[in-house]
Design a protein around this motif. Structure first.
Motif, mmCIF file in Angstrom:
data_model
loop_
_atom_site.group_PDB
_atom_site.id
_atom_site.type_symbol
_atom_site.label_atom_id
_atom_site.label_comp_id
_atom_site.label_asym_id
_atom_site.label_seq_id
_atom_site.Cartn_x
_atom_site.Cartn_y
_atom_site.Cartn_z
ATOM 1 N N MET A 185 -20.935 -37.477 -37.510
ATOM 2 C CA MET A 185 -21.318 -37.744 -38.846
ATOM 3 C C MET A 185 -20.115 -37.266 -39.813
ATOM 4 S SD MET A 185 -25.394 -36.786 -38.816
ATOM 5 C CE MET A 185 -25.324 -37.372 -40.785
ATOM 6 N N HIS A 186 -19.716 -38.043 -40.831
ATOM 7 C CA HIS A 186 -18.959 -37.510 -41.824
ATOM 8 C C HIS A 186 -19.614 -37.375 -43.180
ATOM 9 C CE1 HIS A 186 -15.276 -39.481 -39.970
ATOM 10 N NE2 HIS A 186 -15.924 -38.868 -38.917
ATOM 11 N N TRP A 187 -19.271 -36.347 -43.705
ATOM 12 C CA TRP A 187 -19.852 -35.844 -45.296
ATOM 13 C C TRP A 187 -18.948 -35.576 -46.146
ATOM 14 C CZ3 TRP A 187 -25.076 -34.568 -46.781
ATOM 15 C CH2 TRP A 187 -25.931 -34.896 -45.813
ATOM 16 N N LEU A 188 -19.269 -36.128 -47.387
ATOM 17 C CA LEU A 188 -18.295 -35.677 -48.567
ATOM 18 C C LEU A 188 -19.025 -34.609 -49.252
ATOM 19 C CD1 LEU A 188 -18.484 -39.499 -49.545
ATOM 20 C CD2 LEU A 188 -16.676 -38.327 -48.246
ATOM 21 N N PHE A 189 -18.169 -33.643 -49.783
ATOM 22 C CA PHE A 189 -18.523 -32.304 -50.651
ATOM 23 C C PHE A 189 -17.600 -32.503 -52.089
ATOM 24 C CE2 PHE A 189 -19.521 -31.888 -46.501
ATOM 25 C CZ PHE A 189 -20.591 -31.198 -46.399
ATOM 26 N N VAL B 128 -16.493 -34.489 -39.341
ATOM 27 C CA VAL B 128 -15.634 -34.209 -40.500
ATOM 28 C C VAL B 128 -16.158 -34.066 -41.862
ATOM 29 C CG1 VAL B 128 -13.427 -35.165 -41.468
ATOM 30 C CG2 VAL B 128 -14.014 -35.794 -39.259
ATOM 31 N N ALA B 129 -15.812 -33.015 -42.441
ATOM 32 C CA ALA B 129 -16.366 -32.741 -44.017
ATOM 33 C C ALA B 129 -14.989 -32.784 -44.703
ATOM 34 C CB ALA B 129 -16.730 -31.194 -44.019
ATOM 35 N N TYR B 130 -15.269 -33.877 -45.949
ATOM 36 C CA TYR B 130 -14.211 -34.030 -46.653
ATOM 37 C C TYR B 130 -14.367 -33.248 -48.391
ATOM 38 C CZ TYR B 130 -12.756 -37.945 -43.695
ATOM 39 O OH TYR B 130 -12.518 -38.562 -42.446
ATOM 40 N N LEU B 131 -13.780 -32.358 -48.543
ATOM 41 C CA LEU B 131 -14.114 -31.645 -49.812
ATOM 42 C C LEU B 131 -13.201 -31.787 -50.748
ATOM 43 C CD1 LEU B 131 -15.566 -29.117 -50.787
ATOM 44 C CD2 LEU B 131 -13.715 -27.803 -49.903
ATOM 45 N N ALA B 132 -13.532 -31.965 -51.913
ATOM 46 C CA ALA B 132 -12.762 -31.965 -53.289
ATOM 47 C C ALA B 132 -13.464 -30.821 -53.978
ATOM 48 C CB ALA B 132 -12.921 -33.308 -54.024
ATOM 49 N N SER B 133 -12.551 -29.822 -54.612
ATOM 50 C CA SER B 133 -13.079 -28.642 -55.168
ATOM 51 C C SER B 133 -12.131 -28.467 -56.249
ATOM 52 C CB SER B 133 -12.998 -27.199 -54.225
ATOM 53 O OG SER B 133 -13.476 -26.145 -55.063
ATOM 54 N N ARG C 235 -16.491 -29.919 -37.294
ATOM 55 C CA ARG C 235 -15.227 -29.902 -36.281
ATOM 56 C C ARG C 235 -14.073 -29.901 -37.086
ATOM 57 N NH1 ARG C 235 -11.743 -33.163 -33.785
ATOM 58 N NH2 ARG C 235 -12.151 -35.009 -35.173
ATOM 59 N N ARG C 236 -14.051 -30.528 -38.103
ATOM 60 C CA ARG C 236 -12.758 -30.697 -38.920
ATOM 61 C C ARG C 236 -13.210 -30.787 -40.473
ATOM 62 N NH1 ARG C 236 -9.317 -34.397 -40.984
ATOM 63 N NH2 ARG C 236 -10.241 -36.176 -39.979
ATOM 64 N N ILE C 237 -12.237 -29.974 -41.438
ATOM 65 C CA ILE C 237 -12.431 -29.880 -42.625
ATOM 66 C C ILE C 237 -11.189 -30.531 -43.398
ATOM 67 C CG2 ILE C 237 -12.841 -28.833 -44.812
ATOM 68 C CD1 ILE C 237 -14.210 -26.518 -43.006
#
Length: 252
Positions: A1-5, A52-57, A76-78
């Motif tokens: 699963m891929h998630w957006l943050f 995979v986590a995709y992060l915008a901060s 597993r990966r950011i």
């Protein structure tokens, strides 16, 4: 699963990224001014494992590190999104891309992908405005305090002025109403002036997109404004799609 943050100065918005590139239902977790263990809140809101986590901060370094630490236990990966001078058909106006907040950058990607010229207004801790034409050229933007921040700042300097409450009126007959009217009115005037200047510059009226926690309070007083609560997450999904197509090791 891929998630957006999407990590802002007040909230963390999380949403699953579907295989077709669409964004699932978002969950918002407050982290500013609240007695909240963000790591525990994330543990309750998120699945145990994420591919995979995709992060915008745009949050402070300590808040960002806290979120990264929480994600590292289940991902597993950011991959962290960063502003690029040219990306996905958009060319930003800033000579130094890193000076443009990644939330504004991603919102521009999403607005451009929707088609046509757009004035993108984000209303969170700050009020931001960015203009992009139909060809993807960013014409620059503006940053001001949001109505919420105006109220909090006034209360900080003059404790007798309430930090919230009141109702909007052009000429208010009560202090709380006058505060609400003045702070909301300042934001409305900035948006309206920017829209008029955008129309003059482009020779057409761009779509006006509003997003962020304070957008709903202004929507009803900006005729034609379009609510776009997931605009940053939409842009982050486009970043994720481009990364998956990029040859070589992924950006992180």
């Amino acid at each position: 699963m891929h998630w957006l943050f999407d990590l802002g100065n007040t909230r963390l918005k999380c949403a699953p990224l579907h295989a077709d590139g669409s964004v699932g239902e978002a969950v918002a977790l407050e982290h500013h001014g609240a007695e909240l263990d963000l790591g525990s809140a994330m543990a309750r809101a998120l699945p145990a494992r994420i591919e995979v986590a995709y992060l915008a901060s745009v949050a402070s370094p300590d808040v960002t590190v806290g979120v990264l630490d929480a994600l590292s236990t289940r991902c597993r990966r950011i991959s962290r999104a960063r502003t690029q001078s040219t990306f996905d058909g958009v060319t930003i106006a800033y000579a130094r891309p890193e000076k443009l907040g990644v939330d504004r950058f991603l919102a521009l990607l999403a607005a451009h992908a929707r088609g046509g010229a757009a004035l993108v207004c984000g209303i969170g801790t700050a009020l931001t405005l960015d203009l992009v034409d139909g060809g993807g050229r960013h014409h620059g933007g503006r940053i001001a305090p949001s109505p919420t921040l105006m109220r909090e700042s006034l209360h900080g300097r003059a404790r007798q002025l309430a930090p919230h409450g009141g109702a909007y009126a052009v000429f208010a007959a009560d202090t709380e109403d006058a505060l609400a009217s003045g702070c909301d009115g300042a934001a409305l005037a900035l948006v309206e002036h920017s829209l008029a200047e955008a129309r003059r510059r482009l020779g057409e009226t761009p779509r006006l997109y509003l997003h962020g926690g304070g957008a709903e309070d202004l929507l009803g007083r900006l005729p034609g404004a379009l609510p776009a609560p997931g605009l940053v997450l939409e842009g982050l999904a486009r970043w994720a799609a481009a990364e998956l197509e990029r040859p070589g090791p992924p950006v992180s």
